[in-house]
Write a protein that holds these residues in place. Structure first.
Motif, PDB file in Angstrom:
ATOM      1  N   THR A   1       0.637  -1.148   0.040  1.00  0.00           N
ATOM      2  CA  THR A   1       0.279   0.033  -0.004  1.00  0.00           C
ATOM      3  C   THR A   1       0.830   1.131   0.008  1.00  0.00           C
ATOM      4  N   ALA A   2       1.774   1.380   0.804  1.00  0.00           N
ATOM      5  CA  ALA A   2       2.657   2.415   1.311  1.00  0.00           C
ATOM      6  C   ALA A   2       3.954   2.602  -0.103  1.00  0.00           C
ATOM      7  N   ALA A   3       4.009   1.316  -0.897  1.00  0.00           N
ATOM      8  CA  ALA A   3       4.694   1.475  -2.208  1.00  0.00           C
ATOM      9  C   ALA A   3       3.330   1.910  -3.345  1.00  0.00           C
ATOM     10  N   HIS A   4       2.565   1.900  -2.910  1.00  0.00           N
ATOM     11  CA  HIS A   4       1.313   2.165  -4.159  1.00  0.00           C
ATOM     12  C   HIS A   4       0.935   3.384  -3.984  1.00  0.00           C
ATOM     13  N   LEU A   5       1.120   4.435  -2.768  1.00  0.00           N
ATOM     14  CA  LEU A   5       1.129   5.397  -2.521  1.00  0.00           C
ATOM     15  C   LEU A   5       1.890   6.880  -2.908  1.00  0.00           C
TER      16      LEU A   5
ATOM     17  N   ARG B   1       4.827  -2.876 -11.082  1.00  0.00           N
ATOM     18  CA  ARG B   1       4.762  -3.641 -12.739  1.00  0.00           C
ATOM     19  C   ARG B   1       2.638  -4.181 -12.376  1.00  0.00           C
ATOM     20  N   HIS B   2       2.572  -4.607 -11.323  1.00  0.00           N
ATOM     21  CA  HIS B   2       1.260  -4.158 -11.133  1.00  0.00           C
ATOM     22  C   HIS B   2       0.484  -3.252 -11.266  1.00  0.00           C
ATOM     23  N   MET B   3       0.619  -2.109 -11.380  1.00  0.00           N
ATOM     24  CA  MET B   3       0.152  -0.658 -11.893  1.00  0.00           C
ATOM     25  C   MET B   3       0.589  -0.674 -13.367  1.00  0.00           C
ATOM     26  N   GLY B   4       1.293  -1.703 -14.165  1.00  0.00           N
ATOM     27  CA  GLY B   4       1.077  -1.329 -15.436  1.00  0.00           C
ATOM     28  C   GLY B   4       2.480  -0.751 -15.879  1.00  0.00           C
ATOM     29  N   CYS B   5       3.295  -1.191 -14.973  1.00  0.00           N
ATOM     30  CA  CYS B   5       4.960   0.144 -15.496  1.00  0.00           C
ATOM     31  C   CYS B   5       5.837  -0.592 -16.091  1.00  0.00           C
ATOM     32  N   THR B   6       6.312  -0.281 -17.280  1.00  0.00           N
ATOM     33  CA  THR B   6       7.150  -1.222 -17.762  1.00  0.00           C
ATOM     34  C   THR B   6       8.745  -1.466 -17.520  1.00  0.00           C
ATOM     35  N   TYR B   7       9.223  -3.026 -17.266  1.00  0.00           N
ATOM     36  CA  TYR B   7      10.444  -3.396 -16.446  1.00  0.00           C
ATOM     37  C   TYR B   7      11.839  -3.500 -17.687  1.00  0.00           C
ATOM     38  N   GLN B   8      12.411  -2.486 -17.504  1.00  0.00           N
ATOM     39  CA  GLN B   8      13.607  -2.242 -18.818  1.00  0.00           C
ATOM     40  C   GLN B   8      14.929  -3.007 -17.833  1.00  0.00           C
ATOM     41  N   GLN B   9      15.624  -4.065 -18.863  1.00  0.00           N
ATOM     42  CA  GLN B   9      16.825  -4.349 -17.959  1.00  0.00           C
ATOM     43  C   GLN B   9      17.710  -3.823 -18.936  1.00  0.00           C
ATOM     44  N   ARG B  10      18.740  -3.166 -18.268  1.00  0.00           N
ATOM     45  CA  ARG B  10      20.003  -3.384 -19.001  1.00  0.00           C
ATOM     46  C   ARG B  10      21.487  -3.394 -19.243  1.00  0.00           C
ATOM     47  N   PHE B  11      22.508  -4.116 -19.498  1.00  0.00           N
ATOM     48  CA  PHE B  11      23.778  -4.611 -19.203  1.00  0.00           C
ATOM     49  C   PHE B  11      24.586  -3.454 -19.486  1.00  0.00           C
ATOM     50  N   PRO B  12      24.959  -2.559 -19.160  1.00  0.00           N
ATOM     51  CA  PRO B  12      26.219  -1.482 -19.835  1.00  0.00           C
ATOM     52  C   PRO B  12      27.304  -1.937 -19.582  1.00  0.00           C
TER      53      PRO B  12
END
Length: 163
Positions: free
Chosen positions: A10-14, A46-57
């Motif tokens: 809940t706190a993360a969502h807020l 992710r549950h809120m619809g955000c996308t996950y991006q992983q990069r390898f510098p």
């Protein structure tokens, strides 16, 4: 933002909603939260619809240091011998191994870490300006094939290596 820490979902969502509101007010199209995908914040995002991006510098992005090169290389000798798989006669191998242990062959410890872990191959080291004496090139290519090869399937990587 680098990290977003919350006590519960809940706190993360807020917190994420508050950040999104601030972005909207400032006419920003988005924001980045640097969190592992399996963290509480990552799961809520992710549950809120955000996308996950992983990069390898290209730098490897790792936090590592060689504190005792000689000891490290000696402990890794069985693996280096396995990778070499008798590419060179023993005397050539022994000379190259001693040069590696002393730091004469590959003096840059950061490059050595990338090579040992498979983030770089010998070819990558050349691209980044390293030079390897001709007599040791075949052996170094066997020692440091880079990840994703038959002798070194994948470099060690954990999500938290990003920090």
């Amino acid at each position: 933002m680098d990290e977003l820490v919350a006590e519960n979902a809940t706190a993360a969502h807020l917190l994420l909603m508050a950040t999104a509101r601030l972005c909207w007010q400032r006419r920003l199209s988005g924001f980045t939260v640097r969190e592992p995908a399996d963290s509480l914040t990552g799961q809520v995002a992710r549950h809120m619809g955000c996308t996950y991006q992983q990069r390898f510098p290209p730098s490897g992005g790792m936090m590592a240091a060689v504190l005792n090169r000689s000891s490290l290389v000696r402990k890794l000798e069985p693996e280096l011998r396995r990778r070499a798989a008798v590419q060179q006669p023993d005397r050539v191998y022994d000379k190259a191994f001693d040069a590696l242990r002393r730091g004469d062959l590959l003096p840059d410890d950061r490059a050595l870490i990338r090579l040992l872990l498979g983030y770089w191959s010998t070819d990558d080291a050349y691209v980044h300006g390293m030079s390897i004496p001709e007599r040791y090139r075949d052996l170094c290519t066997a020692w440091f094939p880079g990840g994703g090869t038959q002798s070194l399937p994948t470099p060690y990587a954990h999500r938290l290596d990003q920090y």
